[in-house]
Scaffold this motif. Structure first.
Motif, PDB file in Angstrom:
ATOM      1  N   ARG A 262      36.673  37.933  39.044  1.00 29.18           N
ATOM      2  CA  ARG A 262      36.580  37.106  37.838  1.00 29.18           C
ATOM      3  C   ARG A 262      35.172  37.147  37.252  1.00 29.18           C
ATOM      4  O   ARG A 262      34.991  37.198  36.030  1.00 29.18           O
ATOM      5  N   LEU A 263      34.157  37.115  38.140  1.00 30.30           N
ATOM      6  CA  LEU A 263      32.772  37.165  37.684  1.00 30.30           C
ATOM      7  C   LEU A 263      32.467  38.497  37.005  1.00 30.30           C
ATOM      8  O   LEU A 263      31.846  38.534  35.938  1.00 30.30           O
TER       9      LEU A 263
ATOM     10  N   LYS B  85      39.729  35.202  48.794  1.00 34.68           N
ATOM     11  CA  LYS B  85      39.243  34.272  47.762  1.00 34.68           C
ATOM     12  C   LYS B  85      37.924  34.771  47.187  1.00 34.68           C
ATOM     13  O   LYS B  85      37.700  34.716  45.974  1.00 34.68           O
ATOM     14  N   ALA B  86      37.046  35.267  48.071  1.00 38.72           N
ATOM     15  CA  ALA B  86      35.748  35.761  47.607  1.00 38.72           C
ATOM     16  C   ALA B  86      35.920  36.975  46.697  1.00 38.72           C
ATOM     17  O   ALA B  86      35.234  37.108  45.683  1.00 38.72           O
TER      18      ALA B  86
ATOM     19  N   ASN C 197      38.548  37.634  44.824  1.00 40.67           N
ATOM     20  CA  ASN C 197      39.079  37.151  43.541  1.00 40.67           C
ATOM     21  C   ASN C 197      37.976  36.543  42.680  1.00 40.67           C
ATOM     22  O   ASN C 197      37.917  36.770  41.474  1.00 40.67           O
ATOM     23  N   ASP C 198      37.103  35.748  43.323  1.00 37.80           N
ATOM     24  CA  ASP C 198      35.990  35.140  42.592  1.00 37.80           C
ATOM     25  C   ASP C 198      35.057  36.213  42.025  1.00 37.80           C
ATOM     26  O   ASP C 198      34.585  36.110  40.889  1.00 37.80           O
TER      27      ASP C 198
END
Length: 264
Positions: free
Chosen positions: A233-234, A226-227, A229-230
């Motif tokens: 995106r950033l 999840k980290a 992916n975040d």
């Protein structure tokens, strides 16, 4: 309150939200038009529609259109993009692995599997993407909710890990997870079996140190994914901003050069 009255209230509430959104965007919308749009959007969950309207207020330039709302509603249905879907399908092709997938992934893999068995991974991916795009478009057009199911692999330990991860990611509920474990006869025969069932159902659980360590590893993997992916995106958002800035600066330089040339 009967179903008809609830639907009428839902349409009225959505129509009001659509009118307010249009007004916030500097557009005056006919209440009848808003009611018609609301009736079409009632096939989707109200919170999702309202989230799409909020996105329109920030992202849409110009007048609010049904296509603007609908495209954002459909992107919020939880279906993976085709690249992520292919990764899930490819993992599911390994009979050892237990994988949680959507109906569209499962159906698209049917088209790709024969090609994949021949060893043509590129061709299989192309067939999968084509089928997946078509299936997702049809499901979204018909407002069919996203459905996740578990494809069971041969490895019992990986079954437990995959199902526990799916519950944590809210892809399947605790009741479904408990049923899958019961079907696999991973029932509370041992202390760790009881602990696994307890973790999935939310009841008291006392896993052994070994199982506790194993489950912690699973959580770390999920949290790390999840980290990542975040972060991706950033980074993409930052790259887009830099690209926009550079293009604007290049355009300004070109305009300035043209103006200097004209003044000579």
């Amino acid at each position: 309150m009967n179903t008809s009255e609830m639907n009428d209230q839902q349409v009225a509430g959505l129509a009001s939200a659509i009118c307010a959104t249009a007004e916030a965007m500097g557009q005056e919308m006919n209440p009848g038009t808003a009611a018609m749009m609301a009736e079409d959007l009632c096939a989707y969950p109200v919170p999702v529609v309202k989230a799409a309207l909020k996105a329109c207020r920030f992202e849409v330039k110009g007048k609010l259109a049904m296509a603007d709302i609908l495209s954002r509603v459909q992107l919020m249905d939880g279906r993976p993009g085709k690249d992520e879907a292919w990764s899930i399908a490819l993992l599911a092709s390994d009979e050892i692995e237990t994988v949680v997938m959507t109906t569209e992934i499962q159906q698209a893999m049917t088209a790709a599997a024969p090609i994949l068995r021949l060893g043509d991974k590129v061709g299989a991916r192309m067939a999968f993407n084509s089928a997946y795009d078509r299936l997702v478009a049809t499901a979204r057009a018909e407002a069919i909710p996203t459905t996740w199911s578990v494809s069971l692999g041969f490895d019992p330990g990986r079954r437990v890990i995959a199902i526990e991860s799916a519950v944590r990611m809210q892809l399947i509920n605790q009741q479904s997870a408990t049923q899958y474990l019961a079907d696999l006869r991973i029932t509370p025969i041992t202390a760790d079996g009881q602990a696994i069932a307890g973790l999935l159902t939310g009841s008291q659980a006392n896993p052994s140190p070994h199982l506790r360590e194993r489950l912690a590893e699973v959580r770390q993997i999920v949290d790390a994914a999840k980290a990542r992916n975040d972060l991706q995106r950033l980074k993409k958002a930052q790259a887009d901003r830099v690209d926009t800035y550079l293009r604007k600066r290049k355009a300004r330089k070109a305009i300035a050069a043209a103006q200097r040339k004209e003044s000579l």
